[in-house]
Design a protein around this motif. Sequence first.
Motif, PDB file in Angstrom:
ATOM      1  N   UNK A   1      -1.105  -3.929   3.053  1.00 55.22           N
ATOM      2  CA  UNK A   1      -2.479  -3.828   3.538  1.00 55.22           C
ATOM      3  C   UNK A   1      -2.652  -4.666   4.795  1.00 55.22           C
ATOM      4  N   UNK A   2      -3.214  -4.045   5.834  1.00 57.91           N
ATOM      5  CA  UNK A   2      -3.485  -4.744   7.074  1.00 57.91           C
ATOM      6  C   UNK A   2      -2.299  -4.888   8.010  1.00 57.91           C
ATOM      7  N   UNK A   3      -1.163  -4.280   7.663  1.00 59.21           N
ATOM      8  CA  UNK A   3       0.036  -4.377   8.501  1.00 59.21           C
ATOM      9  C   UNK A   3       0.552  -2.963   8.773  1.00 59.21           C
ATOM     10  N   UNK A   4       1.242  -2.775   9.908  1.00 52.81           N
ATOM     11  CA  UNK A   4       1.828  -1.450  10.168  1.00 52.81           C
ATOM     12  C   UNK A   4       2.983  -1.185   9.198  1.00 52.81           C
ATOM     13  N   UNK A   5       3.288   0.085   8.979  1.00 56.28           N
ATOM     14  CA  UNK A   5       4.407   0.435   8.104  1.00 56.28           C
ATOM     15  C   UNK A   5       5.720   0.044   8.769  1.00 56.28           C
TER      16      UNK A   5
ATOM     17  N   UNK B   1       7.892   0.937   3.948  1.00 59.23           N
ATOM     18  CA  UNK B   1       6.857   0.303   3.145  1.00 59.23           C
ATOM     19  C   UNK B   1       5.698  -0.119   4.029  1.00 59.23           C
ATOM     20  N   UNK B   2       4.557  -0.254   3.404  1.00 58.08           N
ATOM     21  CA  UNK B   2       3.374  -0.721   4.105  1.00 58.08           C
ATOM     22  C   UNK B   2       2.641  -1.738   3.264  1.00 58.08           C
TER      23      UNK B   2
ATOM     24  N   UNK C   1       0.824  -1.202   0.000  1.00 62.98           N
ATOM     25  CA  UNK C   1       0.000   0.000   0.000  1.00 62.98           C
ATOM     26  C   UNK C   1       0.863   1.259   0.000  1.00 62.98           C
ATOM     27  N   UNK C   2       2.177   1.104   0.313  1.00 64.49           N
ATOM     28  CA  UNK C   2       3.066   2.264   0.342  1.00 64.49           C
ATOM     29  C   UNK C   2       4.503   1.795   0.164  1.00 64.49           C
ATOM     30  N   UNK C   3       5.281   2.568  -0.575  1.00 62.95           N
ATOM     31  CA  UNK C   3       6.726   2.349  -0.689  1.00 62.95           C
ATOM     32  C   UNK C   3       7.361   3.713  -0.860  1.00 62.95           C
ATOM     33  N   UNK C   4       8.297   4.041   0.025  1.00 53.25           N
ATOM     34  CA  UNK C   4       8.904   5.363  -0.005  1.00 53.25           C
ATOM     35  C   UNK C   4      10.393   5.253   0.340  1.00 53.25           C
TER      36      UNK C   4
END
Length: 130
Positions: A51-55, A48-49, A36-39
Motif C-alpha cells: 500500500x502506497x508504494x509502486x509495484x 508485489x505491491x 496489496x498484491x502478490x503474483x
Amino acid sequence: MNLESPKVTVEKSSKYLFESLADIKNFEKLMPDTISKFEVLGDDIFNFGLKGMPEIKLRLTQKTPNSQVVLNAASDKLPFSLIANIDAISDNSSEVQLLFDGEFNAMMAMMIKGPISKFIESLALNMHKL
C-alpha cells in the motif's frame, strides 16, 4: 544505498530455509500486512505491491546452496538487490539477515530509506512463517 535487516534466529535448518527462499512462491508468506498484491510470474520472478508504494518485480538471480539467495529488481528504473544470508547455528537452527543494495540518487534514497528498512525488517521477522 545499503540497508540491513536485524539478524533473526529461526528454528529451521539452513538447508530448509535456503530451499524455502529459493522457491519464490514462499515470499508471499514473508510479506508485511501492508501487501496489496502478490503474483508469481514464472519460476524465478514475482511481482508485489505494498500500500502506497509502486509495484516491484523481483527475479531470483543467484543461489548459493544453504547460505545465500539473491533477488534483483527486474526493472532498470529502480536497480537493487535483495540478499538473504543464511548461517547455520545448529542442525535445526539458523540465523538469517537480509541486505538491500541499491543505486539511487540522494533524493530517491531519502524518500525510500524508511519504507525499505521497514520492509526488509518485516520480511526477516516473518522468516519463522516458512
